[in-house]
Design an enzyme around this catalytic site. Sequence first.
Site, PDB file in Angstrom:
ATOM      1  N   ASP A  28       0.843  -1.193   0.000  1.00 37.87           N
ATOM      2  CA  ASP A  28       0.000   0.000   0.000  1.00 37.87           C
ATOM      3  C   ASP A  28       0.882   1.247   0.000  1.00 37.87           C
ATOM      4  OD1 ASP A  28      -2.174  -1.665   0.169  1.00 37.87           O
ATOM      5  OD2 ASP A  28      -2.374  -1.463   2.346  1.00 37.87           O
TER       6      ASP A  28
HETATM    7  N1  URA Z   1      -1.360  -5.897   3.986  1.00 41.23           N
HETATM    8  C1  URA Z   1      -1.866  -4.645   3.917  1.00 41.23           C
HETATM    9  O1  URA Z   1      -2.916  -4.345   4.453  1.00 41.23           O
HETATM   10  N2  URA Z   1      -1.138  -3.723   3.229  1.00 41.23           N
HETATM   11  C2  URA Z   1       0.037  -3.981   2.631  1.00 41.23           C
HETATM   12  O2  URA Z   1       0.653  -3.081   2.049  1.00 41.23           O
HETATM   13  C3  URA Z   1       0.542  -5.288   2.720  1.00 41.23           C
HETATM   14  C4  URA Z   1      -0.168  -6.240   3.396  1.00 41.23           C
END
Ligand code: URA
Length: 237
Positions: free
Chosen positions: A103
Site C-alpha cells: 500500500d
Molecule cells: N497488507 C496490507 O494491508 N497492506 C500492505 O501493504 C501489505 C499487506
Amino acid sequence: MERLEKLLANTGRWSRREAAELIRAGRVKADGAVVLRREEKFSEETLLQVDGETVSGARLVYLMLNKPAGLVSATEDPREETVLSLLPEHLRRVGLFPAGRLDKDTVGLLLLTNDGPLAHALLSPRRHVDKTYLVRVDGTLDETDEAAFRAGMTLADGLQCLPAGLERRGLDEALVTLREGKYHQIKRMCAARGKPVTYLKRLTFGPLALDEGLEEGAWRPLTEGELGALREAGGNC
Ligand code: URA
C-alpha cells in the site's frame, strides 16, 4: 546491440558513469578480451566480466527496495508518484515492475524486477510464499488475536483468509506472517479484530529479507545468493 557501458548499467550494479570508469580502467572483458572503448557495442548474449566476475546474462534485473511511505507500487500512475521514481534514469527503461504490491503508506521490502516468469511464480497463490510484516496497531494485541490469525479469519465481506502467524512483540506490535497477499489484507484482518493498523513494514518476502542497511527510499541489486534462493522459492522457473 548496445553500448558496453549501457549493458553494464542495465545490471543495476553501476551507473553509466561508473561503468565508463570500469571500462576506462581496463577492468571489463567482453568474450574474454579487455574492452577499453565504452561506446563499443555488444549483444546481450556477450559474456561480460568485471574484474573476472561474470555479469552478463544480466539483462534481467533484480533490485531490493526499502519502500518509503507516499509512493505507489506501480510502474505508472496518472496522479501518484511511483516507486520507479526512486531509480536512476537508466533503470527506468529496462522494464522493471514491483513484484507484488505494498500500500502507499506501507514501507519496507519490495522486489523490483523485469523477470516476469519469476515474479509470477513467486506471487502465484498456489505457491504460498511467506511474507512477514512488522505491524503496529491502535489497541492491545492478545492471545485471542493470535488464535484468530492462526485459525484463518473470515472477513465481513466473506473473504476467507488462510491461517496466518501473529507473534506479539509488545502490547501493540507484532510480526505477522501471511502466505497470500490479498488487497489490504493485514489492515482488514486487524480492523476485523477492532485494532486498526497504524504502521506496516514488510520485512521478508520468501527467502528475501530486507537489508536493514538500506535507508527508506534506497535500493540495491540482489546478491547472487539472494537471487538463487528466490529462484528456488519460485520453483526454478
Ligand atoms: N497488507 C496490507 O494491508 N497492506 C500492505 O501493504 C501489505 C499487506
